[in-house]
Write a protein that holds these residues in place. Structure first.
Motif, PDB file in Angstrom:
ATOM      1  N   GLU A 124      52.243  66.643  46.268  1.00 59.15           N
ATOM      2  CA  GLU A 124      52.492  67.979  46.799  1.00 59.15           C
ATOM      3  C   GLU A 124      53.609  68.013  47.840  1.00 59.15           C
ATOM      4  N   ASN A 125      53.979  66.884  48.401  1.00 64.26           N
ATOM      5  CA  ASN A 125      55.076  66.822  49.371  1.00 64.26           C
ATOM      6  C   ASN A 125      56.395  66.398  48.737  1.00 64.26           C
ATOM      7  N   ILE A 126      56.449  66.420  47.420  1.00 63.23           N
ATOM      8  CA  ILE A 126      57.669  66.018  46.714  1.00 63.23           C
ATOM      9  C   ILE A 126      58.265  67.226  46.009  1.00 63.23           C
ATOM     10  N   GLU A 127      59.548  67.444  46.241  1.00 64.86           N
ATOM     11  CA  GLU A 127      60.321  68.452  45.523  1.00 64.86           C
ATOM     12  C   GLU A 127      61.401  67.741  44.730  1.00 64.86           C
ATOM     13  N   VAL A 128      61.656  68.201  43.519  1.00 63.95           N
ATOM     14  CA  VAL A 128      62.686  67.600  42.680  1.00 63.95           C
ATOM     15  C   VAL A 128      63.522  68.711  42.059  1.00 63.95           C
ATOM     16  N   ILE A 129      64.823  68.546  42.129  1.00 63.93           N
ATOM     17  CA  ILE A 129      65.710  69.407  41.369  1.00 63.93           C
ATOM     18  C   ILE A 129      66.580  68.533  40.478  1.00 63.93           C
ATOM     19  N   SER A 130      67.113  69.148  39.446  1.00 68.68           N
ATOM     20  CA  SER A 130      68.050  68.468  38.555  1.00 68.68           C
ATOM     21  C   SER A 130      69.301  69.316  38.478  1.00 68.68           C
ATOM     22  N   ILE A 131      70.439  68.668  38.604  1.00 67.93           N
ATOM     23  CA  ILE A 131      71.715  69.366  38.481  1.00 67.93           C
ATOM     24  C   ILE A 131      72.525  68.648  37.413  1.00 67.93           C
ATOM     25  N   ILE A 132      72.818  69.366  36.346  1.00 67.43           N
ATOM     26  CA  ILE A 132      73.674  68.822  35.291  1.00 67.43           C
ATOM     27  C   ILE A 132      74.875  69.739  35.184  1.00 67.43           C
ATOM     28  N   ASP A 133      76.040  69.158  35.360  1.00 66.58           N
ATOM     29  CA  ASP A 133      77.261  69.946  35.327  1.00 66.58           C
ATOM     30  C   ASP A 133      78.209  69.357  34.302  1.00 66.58           C
ATOM     31  N   LYS A 134      79.424  69.770  34.350  1.00 64.95           N
ATOM     32  CA  LYS A 134      80.436  69.387  33.370  1.00 64.95           C
ATOM     33  C   LYS A 134      80.710  67.883  33.369  1.00 64.95           C
ATOM     34  N   PHE A 135      80.677  67.269  34.544  1.00 61.42           N
ATOM     35  CA  PHE A 135      81.026  65.863  34.663  1.00 61.42           C
ATOM     36  C   PHE A 135      79.800  65.011  34.977  1.00 61.42           C
ATOM     37  N   LEU A 136      79.762  63.820  34.415  1.00 57.46           N
ATOM     38  CA  LEU A 136      78.687  62.879  34.694  1.00 57.46           C
ATOM     39  C   LEU A 136      78.867  62.343  36.108  1.00 57.46           C
ATOM     40  N   GLU A 137      77.846  62.497  36.903  1.00 57.11           N
ATOM     41  CA  GLU A 137      77.875  62.000  38.268  1.00 57.11           C
ATOM     42  C   GLU A 137      77.168  60.663  38.345  1.00 57.11           C
ATOM     43  N   HIS A 138      77.670  59.777  39.170  1.00 59.26           N
ATOM     44  CA  HIS A 138      77.023  58.486  39.331  1.00 59.26           C
ATOM     45  C   HIS A 138      76.584  58.227  40.762  1.00 59.26           C
ATOM     46  N   THR A 139      76.559  59.255  41.573  1.00 61.37           N
ATOM     47  CA  THR A 139      76.140  59.092  42.966  1.00 61.37           C
ATOM     48  C   THR A 139      74.678  58.693  43.033  1.00 61.37           C
ATOM     49  N   ARG A 140      74.410  57.623  43.742  1.00 62.31           N
ATOM     50  CA  ARG A 140      73.040  57.225  44.041  1.00 62.31           C
ATOM     51  C   ARG A 140      72.965  57.082  45.552  1.00 62.31           C
ATOM     52  N   LEU A 141      72.155  57.927  46.144  1.00 63.76           N
ATOM     53  CA  LEU A 141      72.123  58.041  47.581  1.00 63.76           C
ATOM     54  C   LEU A 141      70.673  58.024  48.044  1.00 63.76           C
ATOM     55  N   LEU A 142      70.379  57.216  49.051  1.00 63.91           N
ATOM     56  CA  LEU A 142      69.030  57.099  49.606  1.00 63.91           C
ATOM     57  C   LEU A 142      69.107  57.389  51.097  1.00 63.91           C
ATOM     58  N   ILE A 143      68.272  58.318  51.559  1.00 61.34           N
ATOM     59  CA  ILE A 143      68.266  58.688  52.969  1.00 61.34           C
ATOM     60  C   ILE A 143      66.822  58.591  53.474  1.00 61.34           C
ATOM     61  N   PHE A 144      66.630  57.850  54.531  1.00 59.90           N
ATOM     62  CA  PHE A 144      65.311  57.669  55.133  1.00 59.90           C
ATOM     63  C   PHE A 144      65.373  58.184  56.560  1.00 59.90           C
ATOM     64  N   CYS A 145      64.455  59.057  56.942  1.00 58.90           N
ATOM     65  CA  CYS A 145      64.452  59.719  58.253  1.00 58.90           C
ATOM     66  C   CYS A 145      64.492  58.721  59.401  1.00 58.90           C
ATOM     67  N   ASN A 146      63.643  57.703  59.329  1.00 66.61           N
ATOM     68  CA  ASN A 146      63.622  56.658  60.357  1.00 66.61           C
ATOM     69  C   ASN A 146      63.458  57.252  61.760  1.00 66.61           C
ATOM     70  N   ASP A 147      62.459  58.149  61.900  1.00 63.43           N
ATOM     71  CA  ASP A 147      62.161  58.783  63.185  1.00 63.43           C
ATOM     72  C   ASP A 147      63.391  59.517  63.743  1.00 63.43           C
ATOM     73  N   ASP A 148      64.028  60.293  62.880  1.00 62.02           N
ATOM     74  CA  ASP A 148      65.227  61.088  63.207  1.00 62.02           C
ATOM     75  C   ASP A 148      66.451  60.252  63.558  1.00 62.02           C
ATOM     76  N   LYS A 149      66.484  59.011  63.098  1.00 61.02           N
ATOM     77  CA  LYS A 149      67.678  58.173  63.190  1.00 61.02           C
ATOM     78  C   LYS A 149      67.980  57.718  61.752  1.00 61.02           C
ATOM     79  N   PRO A 150      68.522  58.640  60.926  1.00 60.36           N
ATOM     80  CA  PRO A 150      68.603  58.393  59.480  1.00 60.36           C
ATOM     81  C   PRO A 150      69.267  57.071  59.093  1.00 60.36           C
ATOM     82  N   LYS A 151      68.616  56.417  58.134  1.00 56.45           N
ATOM     83  CA  LYS A 151      69.205  55.261  57.479  1.00 56.45           C
ATOM     84  C   LYS A 151      69.706  55.767  56.128  1.00 56.45           C
ATOM     85  N   VAL A 152      70.982  55.527  55.856  1.00 55.90           N
ATOM     86  CA  VAL A 152      71.622  56.026  54.640  1.00 55.90           C
ATOM     87  C   VAL A 152      72.126  54.836  53.832  1.00 55.90           C
ATOM     88  N   TYR A 153      71.835  54.863  52.539  1.00 59.73           N
ATOM     89  CA  TYR A 153      72.252  53.799  51.627  1.00 59.73           C
ATOM     90  C   TYR A 153      72.935  54.412  50.417  1.00 59.73           C
TER      91      TYR A 153
END
Length: 185
Positions: A84-113
């Motif tokens: 119930e705390n998970i939201e998912v969207i899908s975006i498919i557009d003209k071009f294939l995207e390969h972005t893989r991005l991970l963001i962790f809140c880390n107590d409001d000090k985000p860790k980004v990968y």
């Protein structure tokens, strides 16, 4: 400098899973302590049941999770007492995207990968993939902004929901996870 960069990257398939689990566990611990806790993920696909089960565990603990999944999504969001705390969207557009991005809140000090790996069994368990942290604050902020821009898409985004009818967002204003409209509840 090269040796330091090699040590920062997550390269081994077994280490990738354990490192991501530690990052998710940190969010679970923070949620249980009443601290800010969220995870934001942008991938092409998620079908690894180990990763899905870990996200379900985080959701049950109160971690807010936003996912942008372009293709295969075996996770079912919006199920009471499971996702119930998970939201998912899908975006498919003209071009294939390969972005893989991970963001962790880390107590409001985000860790980004950034990563080469989708969360599929073949990627997480059988391939050599690279995931690396972003330390430069300007680049980190740019990636956080990119995620938010994609998350707020109201032209191509479809809401992946528990009924699997996946409606288009169609000009909805920003809706927070606590509002049932976005999840179709």
């Amino acid at each position: 400098a090269y040796r330091r960069q090699r040590q920062m990257c997550i390269r081994d398939s077994h280490y990738t899973k354990s490192k991501i689990f530690k990052l998710i566990d940190n969010e679970i611990d923070n949620a249980k302590l009443g601290k800010p806790a969220y995870i934001k993920i942008k991938l092409n696909s998620i079908s690894s049941y180990m990763m899905i089960d870990k996200l379900y565990e985080a959701s049950r603990a109160g971690v807010k999770i936003q996912m942008i999944i372009r293709g295969i999504c075996c996770l079912v969001p919006g199920i009471k007492d499971m996702s119930e705390n998970i939201e998912v969207i899908s975006i498919i557009d003209k071009f294939l995207e390969h972005t893989r991005l991970l963001i962790f809140c880390n107590d409001d000090k985000p860790k980004v990968y950034i990563s080469s790996a989708d969360w599929m069994t073949r990627n997480i368990e059988n391939r050599v993939e690279v995931t690396c942290p972003i330390y430069d604050e300007d680049i980190k902020q740019e990636l956080l902004d990119i995620f938010e821009i994609c998350w707020n898409d109201n032209v191509k985004a479809r809401i992946i929901n528990s009924t699997q009818d996946n409606p288009y967002v169609h000009n909805l204003s920003l809706i927070h996870i606590s509002e049932p409209t976005r999840l179709g509840m």
